[in-house]
Design a protein around this motif. Sequence first.
Motif, PDB file in Angstrom:
ATOM      1  N   ARG A   1       0.816  -1.204   0.000  1.00 35.55           N
ATOM      2  CA  ARG A   1       0.000   0.000   0.000  1.00 35.55           C
ATOM      3  C   ARG A   1       0.856   1.264   0.000  1.00 35.55           C
ATOM      4  N   HIS A   2       1.916   1.226   0.764  1.00 34.28           N
ATOM      5  CA  HIS A   2       2.801   2.390   0.781  1.00 34.28           C
ATOM      6  C   HIS A   2       3.494   2.576  -0.566  1.00 34.28           C
ATOM      7  N   LEU A   3       3.866   1.474  -1.168  1.00 39.23           N
ATOM      8  CA  LEU A   3       4.495   1.585  -2.484  1.00 39.23           C
ATOM      9  C   LEU A   3       3.521   2.190  -3.494  1.00 39.23           C
ATOM     10  N   GLN A   4       2.252   1.838  -3.372  1.00 41.99           N
ATOM     11  CA  GLN A   4       1.248   2.435  -4.252  1.00 41.99           C
ATOM     12  C   GLN A   4       1.247   3.946  -4.108  1.00 41.99           C
ATOM     13  N   THR A   5       1.262   4.374  -2.843  1.00 39.48           N
ATOM     14  CA  THR A   5       1.255   5.816  -2.590  1.00 39.48           C
ATOM     15  C   THR A   5       2.494   6.479  -3.185  1.00 39.48           C
ATOM     16  N   LEU A   6       3.638   5.890  -2.906  1.00 37.60           N
ATOM     17  CA  LEU A   6       4.885   6.473  -3.389  1.00 37.60           C
ATOM     18  C   LEU A   6       4.937   6.472  -4.917  1.00 37.60           C
ATOM     19  N   MET A   7       4.338   5.459  -5.509  1.00 35.34           N
ATOM     20  CA  MET A   7       4.343   5.351  -6.963  1.00 35.34           C
ATOM     21  C   MET A   7       3.431   6.410  -7.566  1.00 35.34           C
ATOM     22  N   GLU A   8       2.250   6.537  -6.956  1.00 30.73           N
ATOM     23  CA  GLU A   8       1.299   7.541  -7.426  1.00 30.73           C
ATOM     24  C   GLU A   8       1.950   8.921  -7.452  1.00 30.73           C
ATOM     25  N   ARG A   9       2.838   9.131  -6.494  1.00 30.89           N
ATOM     26  CA  ARG A   9       3.505  10.415  -6.386  1.00 30.89           C
ATOM     27  C   ARG A   9       4.739  10.515  -7.270  1.00 30.89           C
ATOM     28  N   GLY A  10       5.196   9.384  -7.759  1.00 27.06           N
ATOM     29  CA  GLY A  10       6.365   9.401  -8.635  1.00 27.06           C
ATOM     30  C   GLY A  10       7.685   9.269  -7.899  1.00 27.06           C
ATOM     31  N   TYR A  11       7.632   9.027  -6.585  1.00 25.67           N
ATOM     32  CA  TYR A  11       8.876   8.875  -5.835  1.00 25.67           C
ATOM     33  C   TYR A  11       9.482   7.492  -6.056  1.00 25.67           C
ATOM     34  N   VAL A  12       8.619   6.594  -6.504  1.00 24.32           N
ATOM     35  CA  VAL A  12       9.051   5.221  -6.746  1.00 24.32           C
ATOM     36  C   VAL A  12       8.461   4.777  -8.086  1.00 24.32           C
ATOM     37  N   ASP A  13       9.198   3.962  -8.804  1.00 29.02           N
ATOM     38  CA  ASP A  13       8.710   3.418 -10.068  1.00 29.02           C
ATOM     39  C   ASP A  13       8.644   1.913  -9.973  1.00 29.02           C
ATOM     40  N   GLN A  14       7.709   1.340 -10.712  1.00 26.57           N
ATOM     41  CA  GLN A  14       7.651  -0.117 -10.766  1.00 26.57           C
ATOM     42  C   GLN A  14       8.041  -0.576 -12.161  1.00 26.57           C
ATOM     43  N   ASN A  15       8.949  -1.508 -12.203  1.00 25.90           N
ATOM     44  CA  ASN A  15       9.323  -2.133 -13.470  1.00 25.90           C
ATOM     45  C   ASN A  15       8.153  -3.005 -13.933  1.00 25.90           C
ATOM     46  N   GLN A  16       7.604  -2.665 -15.067  1.00 22.26           N
ATOM     47  CA  GLN A  16       6.381  -3.327 -15.514  1.00 22.26           C
ATOM     48  C   GLN A  16       6.576  -4.828 -15.739  1.00 22.26           C
ATOM     49  N   THR A  17       7.724  -5.224 -16.200  1.00 23.00           N
ATOM     50  CA  THR A  17       7.913  -6.642 -16.509  1.00 23.00           C
ATOM     51  C   THR A  17       8.272  -7.461 -15.265  1.00 23.00           C
ATOM     52  N   SER A  18       9.106  -6.891 -14.394  1.00 21.27           N
ATOM     53  CA  SER A  18       9.516  -7.660 -13.217  1.00 21.27           C
ATOM     54  C   SER A  18       8.623  -7.338 -12.013  1.00 21.27           C
ATOM     55  N   SER A  19       7.825  -6.285 -12.139  1.00 20.47           N
ATOM     56  CA  SER A  19       6.976  -5.765 -11.062  1.00 20.47           C
ATOM     57  C   SER A  19       7.763  -5.540  -9.769  1.00 20.47           C
ATOM     58  N   ARG A  20       9.016  -5.175  -9.931  1.00 17.12           N
ATOM     59  CA  ARG A  20       9.824  -4.783  -8.777  1.00 17.12           C
ATOM     60  C   ARG A  20       9.979  -3.264  -8.773  1.00 17.12           C
ATOM     61  N   TYR A  21      10.462  -2.740  -7.674  1.00 13.72           N
ATOM     62  CA  TYR A  21      10.414  -1.294  -7.485  1.00 13.72           C
ATOM     63  C   TYR A  21      11.802  -0.654  -7.402  1.00 13.72           C
ATOM     64  N   LYS A  22      11.850   0.606  -7.800  1.00 16.60           N
ATOM     65  CA  LYS A  22      13.081   1.394  -7.658  1.00 16.60           C
ATOM     66  C   LYS A  22      12.708   2.862  -7.489  1.00 16.60           C
ATOM     67  N   LEU A  23      13.681   3.692  -7.205  1.00 19.42           N
ATOM     68  CA  LEU A  23      13.416   5.117  -7.029  1.00 19.42           C
ATOM     69  C   LEU A  23      12.891   5.740  -8.310  1.00 19.42           C
ATOM     70  N   GLY A  24      12.000   6.696  -8.173  1.00 17.48           N
ATOM     71  CA  GLY A  24      11.422   7.360  -9.330  1.00 17.48           C
ATOM     72  C   GLY A  24      11.974   8.762  -9.528  1.00 17.48           C
ATOM     73  N   MET A  25      11.501   9.384 -10.579  1.00 11.34           N
ATOM     74  CA  MET A  25      12.029  10.671 -10.967  1.00 11.34           C
ATOM     75  C   MET A  25      11.756  11.767  -9.956  1.00 11.34           C
ATOM     76  N   ARG A  26      10.616  11.663  -9.288  1.00  8.68           N
ATOM     77  CA  ARG A  26      10.285  12.727  -8.348  1.00  8.68           C
ATOM     78  C   ARG A  26      11.287  12.791  -7.191  1.00  8.68           C
ATOM     79  N   SER A  27      11.812  11.639  -6.811  1.00  9.91           N
ATOM     80  CA  SER A  27      12.847  11.625  -5.774  1.00  9.91           C
ATOM     81  C   SER A  27      14.040  12.455  -6.234  1.00  9.91           C
ATOM     82  N   TYR A  28      14.338  12.321  -7.509  1.00 10.24           N
ATOM     83  CA  TYR A  28      15.454  13.092  -8.063  1.00 10.24           C
ATOM     84  C   TYR A  28      15.141  14.585  -8.062  1.00 10.24           C
ATOM     85  N   PHE A  29      13.920  14.909  -8.484  1.00  6.87           N
ATOM     86  CA  PHE A  29      13.571  16.325  -8.591  1.00  6.87           C
ATOM     87  C   PHE A  29      13.559  17.016  -7.232  1.00  6.87           C
TER      88      PHE A  29
END
Lengths: 266, 266
Positions: B49-77
């Motif tokens: 659930r937290h990952l969903q929130t972070l993803m919605e915000r762009g702080y985290v991205d999900q790899n569509q094929t592996s469905s694993r997570y990593k930092l997103g662009m918003r974290s960079y910004f």
Amino acid sequence: MDIKTRSDGSVKSVQLAFDVLEAVAASQEEVGVSELAAHLGTTKGTVFRHLQTLMERGYVDQNQTSSRYKLGMRSYFIGQTAAARIEILSASTEAVSALRDEIGETVVVSALRGTSLIVLRTVFGKSTLEIGVREGSELVLHGTAQGKIALAFSRKPLLQGVLRKGLEPITEHTITDPAAFDKELQLARAQGYVTAANQETFGINALAAPILDQTGDLVGTIAIVGSVQNIKHDPSHKQVEALLKASLRISWNLGYDKMTVSGRQP
Amino acid sequence: MDIKTRSDGSVKSVQLAFDVLEAVAASQEEVGVSELAAHLGTTKGTVFRHLQTLMERGYVDQNQTSSRYKLGMRSYFIGQTAAARIEILSASTEAVSALRDEIGETVVVSALRGTSLIVLRTVFGKSTLEIGVREGSELVLHGTAQGKIALAFSRKPLLQGVLRKGLEPITEHTITDPAAFDKELQLARAQGYVTAANQETFGINALAAPILDQTGDLVGTIAIVGSVQNIKHDPSHKQVEALLKASLRISWNLGYDKMTVSGRQP
DNA sequence: AATGATGTTTCGCATTGCAAGACAAAACTT
DNA sequence: AAGTTTTGTCTTGCAATGCGAAACATCATT
């Protein structure tokens, strides 16, 4: 103001926390609790509690004398980590500064995210007049050199969405005829680069090339941006060579190898 | 594991959200829900659930094929924004790269936060062997050139805390005698710079100078770091000059003016 | 097929975060 | 200098909400 499409699956208080964090980030100056509460349409108490959390974590700092808030060091560190983790950023760092030093114009890296082209990094040129694109902003696909490169090289069906919305004129030089636009994309594919003088902003031109991943699909673009005086409709050989070199180097870093990747099918 | 000193005043679910975010950041590779849940000692559902929130915000991205997570662009910004808002960072950018280009050694900027000296930025030197200090790490006050500068120039009573803990030897060259250490600080004050060959890591030396704010108080340090071969116990005139120039330029950017600020009282 | 991973979803209950308002301490006005 | 407004901080009761546990759905691998 807010549509009741609930079942977000997301955590409300975390959303609020990020609202607060981003509001602090958006403020140029240090900002106070009341101001934030008014801006976010919530109560002081709530904002205060979230600021406590963010402060405890180091994402936000409080000025001891003014008791106002600003971004903290941890916000910076998470960004640094993200920069190292986001492939297109770490893969482009060196090539971008080399390109900037060689050509002297502003260099802009963008990434394709879903159907949008987002500006990731802008390194300003040597000129005293700083011409660039704000990091985080979205590039218009049909009105920028980068957008045309994305449309020309991505395997996603981006063009359909663009044509559905229509080739809205932004300046009087924006290409609005679908046939002419298609020719432009063919040119981009054939050359491996493209320009877009005056098409989005008067007096400004950009020269863009694709960034491809190991499958040969487009993941972003690299471009030099400057006044039409410095980047002509037909750019100099030197500019084109330097840009393509950078573009290939970055794509190479991402695993792309033009020798092993089969021909492109748009 | 966790002490029940409640009444934090902080928001629990937000804490968890940042735990998740930081865990994602800490992982070199993309990371999965189960792994995160195990690491954080909570359930998959919660992490999800937290990952969903972070993803919605762009702080985290999900790899569509592996469905694993990593930092997103918003974290960079957010990090980019923080870099612009944190005075010592924006004030030092240019001077740091100029210093690095002139001297060729790694340049390290640190900031005093409370009673700790934190590494903010490391720009590696020209050598193929990269010698540097991890951003975000804490510098030992009594064993590094930067720490000695902080102790020598800060108006906060940092030295008391250090002496209370004792001058613990880190290498055999660490200064452990309080009298000798005091002499070292006096030297630093007199010269405006100081070195610390082999005192924290064998074979490594650093040459550090203070960064002062408009009141003349120390807010951070700037240093060049390298092997003892390249930075001697008595550093070259060129190195000292370049470092002090950078140090003054940054302090100037922060509003410090050695003409108007009265003499320093430690 | 069967097993054992993974990510995703559901659901009821108690926790917990929220709104409202009180309070203290500055910063203005008068 | 007293009054007035505006600031940041703290308390409290209530109900919304986030959590844990367990079920479900996809994958790999055996």
